[in-house]
Each structure stands twice: as C-alpha cells, then as structure tokens.
Design a protein around this motif. Structure first.
Motif, PDB file in Angstrom:
ATOM      1  N   UNK A 314      -7.991  -0.826 -11.279  1.00 14.12           N
ATOM      2  CA  UNK A 314      -9.360  -1.186 -11.627  1.00 14.12           C
ATOM      3  C   UNK A 314      -9.972  -0.156 -12.562  1.00 14.12           C
ATOM      4  N   UNK A 315      -9.683   1.120 -12.307  1.00 18.68           N
ATOM      5  CA  UNK A 315     -10.208   2.192 -13.152  1.00 18.68           C
ATOM      6  C   UNK A 315      -9.614   2.130 -14.553  1.00 18.68           C
ATOM      7  N   UNK A 316      -8.316   1.819 -14.655  1.00 16.78           N
ATOM      8  CA  UNK A 316      -7.652   1.786 -15.958  1.00 16.78           C
ATOM      9  C   UNK A 316      -8.048   0.564 -16.779  1.00 16.78           C
ATOM     10  N   UNK A 317      -8.254  -0.567 -16.110  1.00 13.63           N
ATOM     11  CA  UNK A 317      -8.493  -1.815 -16.830  1.00 13.63           C
ATOM     12  C   UNK A 317      -9.963  -2.161 -16.992  1.00 13.63           C
ATOM     13  N   UNK A 493       1.384   6.485 -16.434  1.00 14.70           N
ATOM     14  CA  UNK A 493       1.981   6.848 -17.725  1.00 14.70           C
ATOM     15  C   UNK A 493       2.438   5.609 -18.486  1.00 14.70           C
ATOM     16  N   UNK A 494       3.158   4.713 -17.797  1.00 16.32           N
ATOM     17  CA  UNK A 494       3.690   3.533 -18.482  1.00 16.32           C
ATOM     18  C   UNK A 494       2.572   2.568 -18.850  1.00 16.32           C
ATOM     19  N   UNK A 495       1.542   2.478 -18.019  1.00 14.05           N
ATOM     20  CA  UNK A 495       0.407   1.620 -18.358  1.00 14.05           C
ATOM     21  C   UNK A 495      -0.285   2.116 -19.625  1.00 14.05           C
ATOM     22  N   UNK A 496      -0.401   3.432 -19.766  1.00 13.44           N
ATOM     23  CA  UNK A 496      -1.036   3.991 -20.966  1.00 13.44           C
ATOM     24  C   UNK A 496      -0.242   3.656 -22.218  1.00 13.44           C
ATOM     25  N   UNK A 509      -4.605  -8.928 -19.866  1.00 15.88           N
ATOM     26  CA  UNK A 509      -4.790  -7.550 -19.402  1.00 15.88           C
ATOM     27  C   UNK A 509      -4.313  -7.388 -17.962  1.00 15.88           C
ATOM     28  N   UNK A 510      -4.738  -8.296 -17.066  1.00 19.77           N
ATOM     29  CA  UNK A 510      -4.342  -8.191 -15.663  1.00 19.77           C
ATOM     30  C   UNK A 510      -2.840  -8.376 -15.506  1.00 19.77           C
ATOM     31  N   UNK A 511      -2.275  -9.360 -16.201  1.00 20.84           N
ATOM     32  CA  UNK A 511      -0.835  -9.597 -16.102  1.00 20.84           C
ATOM     33  C   UNK A 511      -0.049  -8.379 -16.582  1.00 20.84           C
ATOM     34  N   UNK A 512      -0.491  -7.764 -17.681  1.00 20.17           N
ATOM     35  CA  UNK A 512       0.213  -6.594 -18.215  1.00 20.17           C
ATOM     36  C   UNK A 512       0.255  -5.470 -17.195  1.00 20.17           C
ATOM     37  N   UNK A 513      -0.855  -5.216 -16.539  1.00 19.80           N
ATOM     38  CA  UNK A 513      -0.898  -4.109 -15.577  1.00 19.80           C
ATOM     39  C   UNK A 513      -0.169  -4.458 -14.282  1.00 19.80           C
TER      40      UNK A 513
END
Length: 659
Positions: A314-317, A493-496, A509-513
């Motif tokens: 939630x914080x990242x997206x 790291x990989x999400x970034x 966005x949600x699917x990617x994370x």
C-alpha cells in the motif's frame, strides 16, 4: 497416532506459569546473544526504549522524516552489533571491543543525522557546499549499516550494495544503456546520508513505523499464547479429518505465518510440533517437511495481515490497503486449496486417519480461550477499514491486546514478562532493520543514476514487448535476487525496478505488485537455495533438495497465479467476476493437484491424469476474457473433472473411500 495427537491437543494457554527464562527463550531470536548482569539490563533498557518511542510515534505526529528514521537507526544498528556476533567463532557471552567500537560509531553517525535534520533540510541538495565532516560521517554510516546487515542476514545484499555504489561512481565507463554521467562520491554521500532519497527514505520509514509496530503485535500475540491457540483452533477444525496432522499444520502455520512474516522462523517454531506429528501418523519425512514449509510460506500471502506485506505494498503503490486485502483473499484461498488437496490425497492414498472428535478441543472452547487474540486481529481489520493508518492500527492493537490479555489469569503477563515482550519486539525487528536500511541505499542509488529507466528499457528489449515473457523474467529475477534476501527486501527492491516495466506493458499497478510479491516468496523454497525448505528438512530428517522440489509441486499455485493476475479476472473491478474467476481457478488448481498426485479415491491411470490436466487448462481458460466467453471453458473443465470422478469412484478402494 492417537497418543501423539492427544499430547498436542492437551496444550492449554497458561503463559502466567511459564518461567521467565523459558518465556524469553520462546520470544528472543535464537541467533542473538543473551546476557546476564548489568549488560543484560543495559540491552533491555535500550530495546524497551526503542519500542516505547515507536509506540509513542504511532499516536502522535512524528518529528520529521530524517529525525524519526535516524533515531530508529541510532538504536537498531548499535544493538545489532551488540547482539549479533561478528563471526560464527565469536564469543556469545559478551561483545568484543570491535562490537563496542562499531556500536559507538553507529550512535555517533545516526545521532548526528538526528540533530542535523533542520540544517540538512534547509540546504539545496546538489548546489550547496558539503561540509567535509558530513561526508566522513556519511561514509561511516554506510559502513556500519553494511556491517550490521552482514551480521543479521549475510553478505549477499552487502555485495549488491557495493556493486550499485561502484556503478554510481563509474557511470561513464559502463557500456551501452548502462552508461551514465557518473555521480561524484561526495554527491553520492550527500544523497544517501543527507537527504530523504537515500538511507532515510521511505523504506527505512516503513521499518521505523508500522512494520516495527506490526512485528511487536506478532510478538505480543505469541507472548499471550497465540501459538497454542492457533494450534488448538486448527485441531478443532481439522484434527478429526483424514491426515488430520497435516491439515492442522496447514491451518496453524498459515495463521502464525500471517503474523510473523518470516517463513523460516515460522517453520522453526510450529514445525517442531507439526512435522514430527505428521511423521508419526504416516507421512514421509519429505512430505511432512514440504507441507509445513508450503503452509508457512503461504502465511505471508494471507489477509488480513499478510506478514506486513499488504502494508508495504500500500505504501509503495498508493493504493488503499483495503483494496489490496480484498483482492488477496481469493488468491490466498487458492494457494491453500492446492496444499489441502495434496494433503488429503496423500492421506487417502495411505489410509491415514484423524483423531476422534472427543479427543480434540472443542471449537467453542478454543474461541473462548483465545478471544483476546481473535478480537485483536478483528480490531486491526476494523481500524484499517475505518481508514486509520497502518501505524496507528498496529499500535492500537498492541495496547488493546495487552489490555485484553490482562482480563484472565491464564493470559496475564506480569511486569517482568511485559518488559521481556517489549525487548523481544525490538530484538525481532533487528533481524530486518539493517537489511531494509541497505535496501534503502540501493533504492537511493537507483534514483541517483537513473537506473530505473535503463532497466525498464533493457527488460523491454529482452521481452520483445511480450508481457508473458516479461512476467517470466520477473519471476526469474525474483528467484535469483531472493536467494540471499528475506522476502520483504526482495519485494521492495524488485518492485522498485520491475513494477514500472510491467506497467509499461499494460499490466495494472496492483497486478504488477502482486506478481512481484508472490514471486518474491518462491526462492525460499525452490531449489537449490531453498532456506525455508532446508529448515523444514532438517527438522524432519529429510533430504533438503527433495523437500524443495516437493514444495514446488505442493505450492504450484505460487507459480501459476502471477500469470493469472495479469491475464485473468481475479483482479476485475466487479466482485461477481472475481468470485467467478476464483471458482474457476479453484477447479483448475484442484484438478492439477490431483493429476500430479495421481490419486483420487484410487490410483489414477494415465488417461485419467491427462483428463484432469486438460480440465485444469480449461479452468485457467475460463478466467480469460469476459465471463460469457469463459463459461464454455468452465463447462468443459467441469465435465472432464466429473468424468474422471465417476470413473475413479466407480472402482473405489473401500478402505480409503471415507473423507
């Protein structure tokens, strides 16, 4: 078998009578030092102080990003040097002079950052002169962070950090897309130490706020009997079914894993009870270890807590926490359906019985004994639904759990155990604090060098614009990076680096994370570097590689669902479509697990296993496109499964026919 299960069922919640030393041993990470005398009191004071400061910030405004995060590291990093030996042969009864020197250096550099927040925020990064003493202290801050990381989780991420730093300062000498202007060392230290883009960025902020509070919440639940309550709850639900011990392991490990966020520690705790029990009731050592490992890994995928993963996502997206939790319910159920079908089919094949109901705890009694834990989790969910911050919600649940635990004598903990619980919260947090600070440094270098855009271009080139190949590449990267990192750091790291790449190919966005978060779990149980599988295998006395490969078979949903997130309708805006997609995938996963296990009422022939495999493929096809387009595929899957069921049940072996 009955005697073994009865021993487990006889467990009662009575933390008030547990001796203090045993209480601390249950909560403190075993790899850390434990002291006696004045040093013990000093460590306890520092650890409890950090816990109280963090709880205080949960209910008040923080003192600024740099100051809050520097203050946290000024406690966490020095404590890491005191509690974690430098080498395996280092003394465990007291710190060395080097430990004290590094701890003192960490206090100085992070204390200086805490005091310098106002001055640093008044500067113009990249324009104002950089005082030499800030550069020196910044270099020391990186060194102590790396050494604390090495001691707590190993040297792989430290090596990764050094590669990124070398890349930053040698930019002009790299070929092709990797080339950049280069970042002078003083500018790099300025960005990493004197600004919120480096060491004190949002990743460290996550650790210093709600992730710490969440870990403390998990420790408190264990301190007030949560592990016993979860085991009894699992026994009351599944202990009477065939293969009951395995199903008890699945449920209890899922509940504990959801709270702990660490599959390794979960296997090391619940596995010591469930794995021997499964072995005694007829499961092979490899099977017992794999079931426990897969169940523990899945805890981090299970709402409402997801091992703190949902909070970080939630914080990242920027997506609402509730959205992430709701969309994660179906996939978590599918994951555990795969595990359940395997345990049930294996139990049927071996004619493994459960325990008579009268020898198991009653569900009503378990709920009464553990109402404070169930209420605490409910309060957490309600607070999040009311849109309170995760930091506030976790902090409130810590205080609420303390208050509710005091109501009954069996869960009441006295002053000494309260202090030990607060100390344990800090000790548990230390296991990932330096790690996330190192991850923050990597993220800062990525930002400074523009590497994010370059990696996206490179991955787009490798994938040829195919989102399917792109997802497979992300899975491979997650596997390689995750070999040496805990799941949390691997995901961050990989999400970034990878989430923007997937979004450029049309993945939401949600699917990617969710794709990255699910793939981040795989390396911990996929050979050859399968640390969680190795822990489970060691407890079971099984071969680690065989255990790891069996984990892949049991947890196949972990490798299938990330692709369904991108192409299927599990994340559709309509809840009805999501339910439809979940049901279709349930049929698909169950059919595939039965095909691979080769048993359904009786041993299955090649044609029957092929039919179930085809049914599984049709179930996946039913989730692609609209519901109307998918219904023929779902009908085909159902018909194929029904045909195999009729054939299998028509020649059932009587002794294993019962559920």
């Amino acid at each position: 078998m009955a005697e073994a299960l009865s021993d487990l069922a006889d467990q009662k919640v009575d933390v008030a009578t547990v001796p203090q030393d045993e209480f601390e041993a249950q909560l403190f990470p075993p790899e850390q030092r434990r002291f006696t005398g004045p040093l013990k009191h000093a460590v306890t004071l520092a650890a409890v102080t950090l816990t109280l400061i963090t709880l205080y910030f949960a209910f008040t405004a923080t003192i600024g990003e740099i100051a809050t995060r520097a203050l946290y590291l000024a406690f966490a990093v020095p404590l890491s040097f005191v509690l974690y030996p430098a080498l395996a042969r280092s003394r465990r009864d007291r710190p060395s002079w080097l430990d004290w020197a590094l701890a003192a250096a960490a206090v100085v550099v992070f204390g200086w950052a805490f005091l310098s927040q106002g001055r640093w925020l008044d500067r113009y990064v990249g324009f104002d002169d950089i005082p030499p003493y800030d550069i020196v202290l910044g270099v020391i801050a990186l060194v102590v962070t790396f050494e604390a990381t090495r001691r707590t989780v190993g040297g792989i991420i430290v090596g990764l950090n050094l590669v990124f730093i070398v890349y930053a300062v040698t930019g002009p000498y790299w070929p092709g897309l990797f080339q950049h202007r280069g970042v002078p060392l003083d500018e790099l230290i300025e960005a990493l130490y004197m600004d919120t883009t480096g060491l004190f960025n949002f990743i460290t902020g996550i650790m210093a706020t709600f992730l710490f509070a969440f870990l403390l919440f998990g420790v408190l639940l264990r301190a007030t009997g949560g592990d016993v309550i979860f085991t009894n709850l699992a026994l009351s639900i599944a202990g009477h079914r065939r293969g009951g011990p395995a199903k008890v392991a699945v449920i209890s490990s899922a509940l504990m894993g959801m709270l702990s966020g660490s599959s390794i520690s979960n296997v090391a705790t619940t596995g010591t009870m469930t794995i021997p029990l499964m072995k005694r009731t007829g499961y092979k050592p490899t099977e017992a270890a794999a079931i426990e490992v897969v169940a523990s890994v899945g805890g981090a995928l299970t709402p409402p807590l997801m091992g703190a993963g949902a909070f970080i996502m939630s914080n990242l997206t920027g997506l609402p926490l509730l959205t992430i939790l709701l969309y994660s319910i179906g996939p978590a159920l599918l994951y555990y359906l795969s595990v359940y079908v395997y345990t049930d089919a294996t139990a049927a094949k071996r004619n493994l019985k459960g325990l008579p109901r009268e020898e198991l705890p009653r569900l009503v009694d378990v709920v009464f004994d553990g109402w404070h834990i169930l209420a605490s989790i409910s309060i957490l969910v309600v607070l999040m639904l009311l849109d309170y911050t995760p930091f506030f919600a976790a902090g409130a649940c810590v205080l609420g759990t303390f208050a509710m635990a005091m109501v009954r004598r069996s869960t009441r903990i006295g002053p000494a155990k309260i202090v030990a619980t607060f100390e344990a919260g800090t000790r548990v947090a230390l296991s990932i604090s330096a790690l996330l600070a190192s991850a923050a440094i990597i993220y800062g270098v990525v930002v400074q060098t523009g590497l994010l855009t370059k990696i996206t271009s490179i991955l787009l080139s490798f994938s040829g614009g195919s989102s399917f190949i792109a997802i497979a590449l992300i899975g491979l990267i997650s596997y390689v990076v995750g070999m040496g990192l805990p799941v949390t750091a691997s995901y961050v790291i990989i999400a970034a680096l990878g989430a923007p790449f997937l979004q450029d190919l049309g993945v939401s966005l949600l699917a990617a994370h969710l794709i990255i978060f699910w793939f981040a779990q795989d390396s911990t149980m996929t050979p050859p570097i399968c640390m969680t599988a190795m822990v489970g295998a060691r407890i079971a006395g099984a071969d680690p590689m065989k255990t790891g490969w069996l984990c892949v078979k049991v947890a196949k949903a972990l490798y299938i669902l990330p692709f369904v997130f991108a192409y299927g309708n599990l994340l559709d805006p309509s809840p009805y479509v999501v339910v439809y997609g979940t049901l279709a995938m349930a049929l698909s996963i169950a059919a595939l697990q039965l095909a691979l296990t080769g048993y359904w009422w009786r041993p299955l022939g090649v044609a029957e296993r092929a039919g179930l495999t085809a049914a599984s493929a049709c179930g996946i096809g039913a989730t692609l496109g609209t519901v109307v387009e998918g219904l023929p595929w779902l009908a085909a899957a159902a018909v194929l499964t029904a045909i195999v069921a009729v054939r299998a049940r028509g020649r059932t072996v009587p002794s294993v026919a019962g559920a």
